[in-house]
Design a protein around this motif. Structure first.
Motif, short mmCIF file in Angstrom:
data_model
loop_
_atom_site.label_atom_id
_atom_site.label_comp_id
_atom_site.label_asym_id
_atom_site.label_seq_id
_atom_site.Cartn_x
_atom_site.Cartn_y
_atom_site.Cartn_z
N THR A 198 33.64 46.78 34.62
CA THR A 198 33.10 46.03 33.34
C THR A 198 32.94 47.10 32.48
N LEU A 199 32.61 46.54 31.10
CA LEU A 199 32.22 47.15 30.18
C LEU A 199 31.21 47.99 30.39
N ALA A 200 30.17 47.46 31.24
CA ALA A 200 28.87 48.02 31.44
C ALA A 200 29.03 49.22 32.30
N ASN A 258 34.89 35.50 29.64
CA ASN A 258 34.55 34.50 30.78
C ASN A 258 35.07 35.05 31.95
N ASP A 259 34.74 34.19 33.21
CA ASP A 259 35.40 34.70 34.16
C ASP A 259 36.94 34.19 34.24
N LEU A 260 37.19 33.37 33.47
CA LEU A 260 38.70 32.76 33.44
C LEU A 260 39.02 32.97 32.15
N GLY A 272 37.79 35.58 37.84
CA GLY A 272 36.87 36.81 38.02
C GLY A 272 37.06 37.84 37.11
N VAL A 273 37.27 37.89 35.67
CA VAL A 273 37.54 39.09 34.92
C VAL A 273 36.52 39.18 33.78
N ASN A 274 35.33 38.36 34.05
CA ASN A 274 34.34 38.49 33.05
C ASN A 274 34.02 39.95 32.84
N GLU A 275 33.98 40.29 31.55
CA GLU A 275 33.44 41.54 31.01
C GLU A 275 34.55 42.96 31.43
N ARG A 276 35.78 42.60 31.86
CA ARG A 276 36.63 43.49 32.21
C ARG A 276 37.51 43.71 31.11
N PHE A 311 51.11 46.37 40.30
CA PHE A 311 50.56 47.80 40.37
C PHE A 311 49.18 47.70 40.54
N TYR A 312 48.85 48.95 41.19
CA TYR A 312 47.24 49.23 41.34
C TYR A 312 47.36 50.67 41.43
N ASP A 313 46.22 51.11 40.74
CA ASP A 313 45.81 52.42 40.71
C ASP A 313 44.14 52.44 40.97
N ASP A 314 43.33 53.61 40.59
CA ASP A 314 42.25 53.70 40.86
C ASP A 314 41.28 52.97 39.44
N TYR A 315 41.89 52.70 38.60
CA TYR A 315 41.44 52.29 36.99
C TYR A 315 41.72 50.90 36.85
N ALA A 316 43.06 50.31 37.39
CA ALA A 316 43.33 48.99 36.67
C ALA A 316 44.21 48.50 37.62
#
Length: 211
Positions: free
Chosen positions: A203-205, A183-185, A138-142, A120-125
């Protein structure tokens, strides 16, 4: 692997994906006007056609009339994908508007978990029912949330700020929301049950500028 895009009748994405990435495009009857407005022509429109008339469809679009009121149009659309031998589908429009529909969409996806790779995809996740072992790249800081549906046993993680070391998650006791990747992984695993994984699009930032 054949891959499809599907739009159902929730809140449509602000930005639609590149349709060239997909072998087929499906939508429920209520979502067809949205695709039409975006000049995206689906291959199949599925449902009971209580939202639009089949006469409203482009001649190049195949209408699949499924009138059974015991099942939602999303269920009927996934059922058709299985009949067509599609193996993977990206679903848009599953959230927003009516929350009972959103919860129903999750339950429907779970019924097809063994037959289809549903994301599933939406504008936030981005979110999906996870296999028992998976790697997220590719998920670092997410922000990453783990949600048992309704339970997931022996959940373990590597690469999350709050590590999970063999914990049992239960929708009535303890869930794993609002974690984040360091981490990215990120590696995740669990033994039994069902685990929904949510990966934020930011990301958090970036969070304060998005929410």
């Amino acid at each position: 692997m054949s891959k499809a895009m599907m739009l159902i009748n929730g809140a449509p994405p602000r930005i639609f994906p590149d349709t060239e990435l997909y072998d087929y495009i499906y939508c429920t009857d209520g979502a067809y006007p949205t695709l039409l407005a975006k000049k995206i022509r689906p291959d199949y429109v599925v449902g009971d056609f209580d939202s639009i008339s089949m006469e409203d469809l482009s001649p190049q679009v195949q209408a699949v009339f499924k009138p059974d009121q015991d099942y939602t149009d999303f269920y009927k659309c996934l059922e058709l994908l299985v009949e067509h031998g599609v193996e993977s589908v990206d679903v848009f429009g599953s959230t927003g508007m009516e929350h009972d529909h959103y919860l129903g969409n999750l339950s429907t996806a779970l019924r097809f978990k063994e037959e289809l790779d549903i994301v599933f995809y939406d504008d936030y996740a981005t979110f999906f029912f996870a296999d028992n072992y998976l790697e997220l790249e590719g998920v670092n800081e997410r922000i990453i949330s783990l949600y048992p549906f309704p339970t997931a046993t022996n959940v373990q993680s590597q690469g999350l700020f709050y590590p999970l070391n063999g914990i049992d998650l239960d929708i009535t006791q303890q869930i794993g929301t609002r974690n984040h990747a360091t981490n990215d992984l990120v590696n995740l695993s669990y033994d039994s049950g069902n685990l929904l994984v949510f990966i934020s699009n930011y990301t958090l930032a970036e969070k304060d500028g998005v929410l």
